[in-house]
Design a protein around this motif. Structure first.
Motif, mmCIF file in Angstrom:
data_model
loop_
_atom_site.group_PDB
_atom_site.id
_atom_site.type_symbol
_atom_site.label_atom_id
_atom_site.label_comp_id
_atom_site.label_asym_id
_atom_site.label_seq_id
_atom_site.Cartn_x
_atom_site.Cartn_y
_atom_site.Cartn_z
ATOM 1 N N ALA A 169 -5.650 -1.701 11.668
ATOM 2 C CA ALA A 169 -6.872 -1.157 11.087
ATOM 3 C C ALA A 169 -6.637 -0.937 9.602
ATOM 4 C CB ALA A 169 -7.265 0.146 11.776
ATOM 5 N N GLU A 170 -7.722 -0.665 8.878
ATOM 6 C CA GLU A 170 -7.611 -0.447 7.448
ATOM 7 C C GLU A 170 -6.825 0.832 7.138
ATOM 8 O OE1 GLU A 170 -12.075 -1.222 8.039
ATOM 9 O OE2 GLU A 170 -10.335 -1.038 9.374
ATOM 10 N N ASN A 171 -6.115 0.818 6.027
ATOM 11 C CA ASN A 171 -5.530 2.018 5.436
ATOM 12 C C ASN A 171 -6.251 2.224 4.113
ATOM 13 O OD1 ASN A 171 -3.278 2.455 7.337
ATOM 14 N ND2 ASN A 171 -2.495 0.532 6.511
ATOM 15 N N GLU A 172 -6.690 3.432 3.838
ATOM 16 C CA GLU A 172 -7.330 3.673 2.552
ATOM 17 C C GLU A 172 -7.114 5.100 2.098
ATOM 18 O OE1 GLU A 172 -11.697 3.909 2.285
ATOM 19 O OE2 GLU A 172 -11.729 3.451 4.438
ATOM 20 N N ALA A 173 -7.028 5.245 0.788
ATOM 21 C CA ALA A 173 -6.835 6.572 0.200
ATOM 22 C C ALA A 173 -7.068 6.485 -1.302
ATOM 23 C CB ALA A 173 -5.421 7.079 0.476
ATOM 24 N N ARG A 174 -7.291 7.647 -1.899
ATOM 25 C CA ARG A 174 -7.361 7.747 -3.355
ATOM 26 C C ARG A 174 -6.047 8.327 -3.855
ATOM 27 N NH1 ARG A 174 -12.337 7.195 -5.682
ATOM 28 N NH2 ARG A 174 -14.134 7.132 -4.246
ATOM 29 N N PHE A 175 -5.442 7.690 -4.839
ATOM 30 C CA PHE A 175 -4.197 8.199 -5.400
ATOM 31 C C PHE A 175 -4.024 7.676 -6.818
ATOM 32 C CE2 PHE A 175 -3.308 4.614 -2.523
ATOM 33 C CZ PHE A 175 -2.757 3.683 -3.394
ATOM 34 N N ILE A 176 -3.078 8.249 -7.526
ATOM 35 C CA ILE A 176 -2.829 7.900 -8.921
ATOM 36 C C ILE A 176 -1.978 6.627 -8.995
ATOM 37 C CG2 ILE A 176 -1.764 8.624 -11.090
ATOM 38 C CD1 ILE A 176 -4.300 10.123 -10.416
ATOM 39 N N VAL A 177 -2.411 5.699 -9.826
ATOM 40 C CA VAL A 177 -1.647 4.476 -10.106
ATOM 41 C C VAL A 177 -1.231 4.521 -11.567
ATOM 42 C CG1 VAL A 177 -1.711 1.952 -10.234
ATOM 43 C CG2 VAL A 177 -2.877 3.142 -8.354
ATOM 44 N N TYR A 184 0.832 -1.203 0.000
ATOM 45 C CA TYR A 184 0.000 0.000 0.000
ATOM 46 C C TYR A 184 0.870 1.257 0.000
ATOM 47 C CZ TYR A 184 -3.238 3.524 1.866
ATOM 48 O OH TYR A 184 -3.979 4.663 2.079
ATOM 49 N N GLN A 185 1.905 1.269 0.845
ATOM 50 C CA GLN A 185 2.798 2.423 0.914
ATOM 51 C C GLN A 185 3.575 2.598 -0.392
ATOM 52 O OE1 GLN A 185 5.142 1.490 4.329
ATOM 53 N NE2 GLN A 185 3.520 1.975 5.793
ATOM 54 N N MET A 186 4.001 1.489 -0.982
ATOM 55 C CA MET A 186 4.758 1.572 -2.223
ATOM 56 C C MET A 186 3.892 2.114 -3.354
ATOM 57 S SD MET A 186 7.794 1.119 -3.465
ATOM 58 C CE MET A 186 8.673 -0.069 -2.448
ATOM 59 N N LEU A 187 2.638 1.674 -3.404
ATOM 60 C CA LEU A 187 1.731 2.162 -4.432
ATOM 61 C C LEU A 187 1.416 3.637 -4.236
ATOM 62 C CD1 LEU A 187 -0.833 -0.800 -4.644
ATOM 63 C CD2 LEU A 187 0.841 -0.151 -6.392
ATOM 64 N N ARG A 188 1.238 4.023 -2.983
ATOM 65 C CA ARG A 188 0.811 5.390 -2.692
ATOM 66 C C ARG A 188 1.970 6.379 -2.674
ATOM 67 N NH1 ARG A 188 -2.170 7.636 2.840
ATOM 68 N NH2 ARG A 188 -2.694 9.699 1.994
ATOM 69 N N LEU A 189 3.099 5.980 -2.067
ATOM 70 C CA LEU A 189 4.200 6.915 -1.826
ATOM 71 C C LEU A 189 5.448 6.640 -2.662
ATOM 72 C CD1 LEU A 189 3.937 6.860 2.079
ATOM 73 C CD2 LEU A 189 2.921 8.538 0.528
ATOM 74 N N GLY A 190 5.516 5.442 -3.253
ATOM 75 C CA GLY A 190 6.709 5.083 -4.000
ATOM 76 C C GLY A 190 7.820 4.533 -3.137
ATOM 77 N N SER A 191 7.535 4.325 -1.839
ATOM 78 C CA SER A 191 8.522 3.755 -0.918
ATOM 79 C C SER A 191 7.777 3.194 0.279
ATOM 80 C CB SER A 191 9.524 4.816 -0.447
ATOM 81 O OG SER A 191 8.886 5.744 0.423
ATOM 82 N N VAL A 210 -7.827 2.772 -3.032
ATOM 83 C CA VAL A 210 -7.164 1.546 -2.589
ATOM 84 C C VAL A 210 -7.339 1.380 -1.082
ATOM 85 C CG1 VAL A 210 -4.969 0.301 -2.464
ATOM 86 C CG2 VAL A 210 -5.469 1.754 -4.447
ATOM 87 N N VAL A 211 -7.732 0.174 -0.680
ATOM 88 C CA VAL A 211 -7.944 -0.139 0.736
ATOM 89 C C VAL A 211 -7.044 -1.305 1.128
ATOM 90 C CG1 VAL A 211 -9.609 -0.774 2.513
ATOM 91 C CG2 VAL A 211 -10.350 0.592 0.551
ATOM 92 N N ASP A 212 -6.262 -1.111 2.166
ATOM 93 C CA ASP A 212 -5.384 -2.146 2.724
ATOM 94 C C ASP A 212 -6.090 -2.732 3.941
ATOM 95 O OD1 ASP A 212 -3.341 -3.609 4.029
ATOM 96 O OD2 ASP A 212 -2.497 -1.769 4.900
ATOM 97 N N LEU A 213 -6.569 -3.982 3.816
ATOM 98 C CA LEU A 213 -7.274 -4.630 4.923
ATOM 99 C C LEU A 213 -6.294 -5.412 5.785
ATOM 100 C CD1 LEU A 213 -10.456 -6.059 3.146
ATOM 101 C CD2 LEU A 213 -10.179 -3.885 4.341
ATOM 102 N N PRO A 214 -6.371 -5.268 7.110
ATOM 103 C CA PRO A 214 -5.478 -6.015 8.000
ATOM 104 C C PRO A 214 -5.691 -7.513 7.864
ATOM 105 C CG PRO A 214 -7.231 -4.965 9.264
ATOM 106 C CD PRO A 214 -7.330 -4.436 7.864
ATOM 107 N N GLY A 215 -4.630 -8.277 8.016
ATOM 108 C CA GLY A 215 -4.729 -9.723 7.811
ATOM 109 C C GLY A 215 -5.012 -10.523 9.051
#
Length: 203
Positions: free
Chosen positions: A30-38, A13-20, A55-60
Motif C-alpha cells: 500500500a502507499e506510504n505517505e507523510a509530510r517531512f523536511i527535505v 522513502y525511509q531514507m528521505l524521511r528517517l535518514g536510514s 511525499v508519497v511512495d506508490l507500490p510498484g
C-alpha cells in the motif's frame, strides 16, 4: 515516488524521511505517505535549503495508472525510480509504467516534471544513466506504436498521446512534462539529485 517493483522506492522513502532504512525494505503493498523536511542544495548558492514536502511512495506491483489517478491532481513532481542493475531484464515493464505515467491526462495537464532516478549506481553492474534513458525511449516508442494500433482497432482510450507524430519518441519531445535523469544510490545515501528535484518542485 513511482517505479517498478523492487526498484527501491520504499527504502528511498525511509531514507528521505528517517535518514536510514531501519524499517526494512520489503515490498510495499500500500502507499506510504507523510509530510517531512527535505534538505538539499537546490538553488546553486552552495547553502543548505530545507523545505517541508508531502511525499508519497506508490507500490510498484499493481497497475500504476489507478494509483496515479488518486494523487495526480496534487502532484508537483514525480521521482520515477529505476533499478539500474536489473534494468536490462526489466526494461519493458519499466517502460510500460513510465508510459502510463507520462500519458496520464492529469499528469500532462498539470505539467508535472519527472526525474528518472537510476538507483544502485554504486554497483559495477549498474547501467549508465544515458543508456537507461535511451533504452527507455526506444521501448516507449515500441509501446507507443502498439498502443496506437490497439486504440485504432478497439476504439478505446489508452491514455493521452505523447511525443511527436511521425518521429521516434524522445523525452525531449514532450511538450508538457520535463523529464530529467540522474544516477542515485539509496544504500549509499547518494540522493542529492532527488533531494534537489524535490526542493525545486515544492513551493
Amino acid at each position: 515516488l513511482c517505479g517498478a517493483c523492487g526498484a527501491g522506492k520504499t527504502s528511498l522513502y525511509q531514507m528521505l524521511r528517517l535518514g536510514s532504512t531501519c524499517e526494512g525494505s520489503v515490498t510495499s503493498m500500500a502507499e506510504n505517505e507523510a509530510r517531512f523536511i527535505v534538505e538539499g542544495k537546490a538553488g546553486g548558492k552552495g547553502g543548505i535549503v530545507a523545505k517541508q514536502a508531502h511525499v508519497v511512495d506508490l507500490p510498484g506491483h499493481p497497475r500504476l495508472r489507478a494509483k496515479v489517478d488518486k494523487y495526480a491532481t496534487g502532484a508537483r513532481g514525480v521521482v520515477f525510480l529505476v533499478d539500474a542493475v536489473d534494468f536490462t531484464q526489466q526494461r519493458r515493464a519499466v517502460a510500460e509504467q513510465l508510459l502510463d505515467l507520462l500519458s496520464h491526462p492529469t499528469v500532462q495537464r498539470r505539467r508535472v516534471p519527472v526525474l528518472l532516478a537510476c538507483n544502485k549506481s554504486e554497483k559495477i553492474a549498474a547501467s549508465p544513466v544515458d543508456f537507461v534513458r535511451k533504452r527507455l525511449e526506444k521501448e516507449i516508442e515500441l509501446l507507443r506504436a502498439t498502443r496506437g494500433t490497439l486504440q485504432e482497432t478497439s476504439g478505446g482510450s489508452v491514455g493521452a498521446p505523447i511525443g511527436r507524430d511521425g518521429e521516434e519518441f524522445q523525452f525531449a519531445h514532450l511538450a508538457r512534462n520535463k523529464v530529467t535523469a540522474a544516477a542515485v544510490s539509496v544504500s549509499d545515501d547518494d540522493l542529492g539529485a532527488i533531494k534537489d528535484f524535490i526542493l525545486k518542485v515544492v513551493l
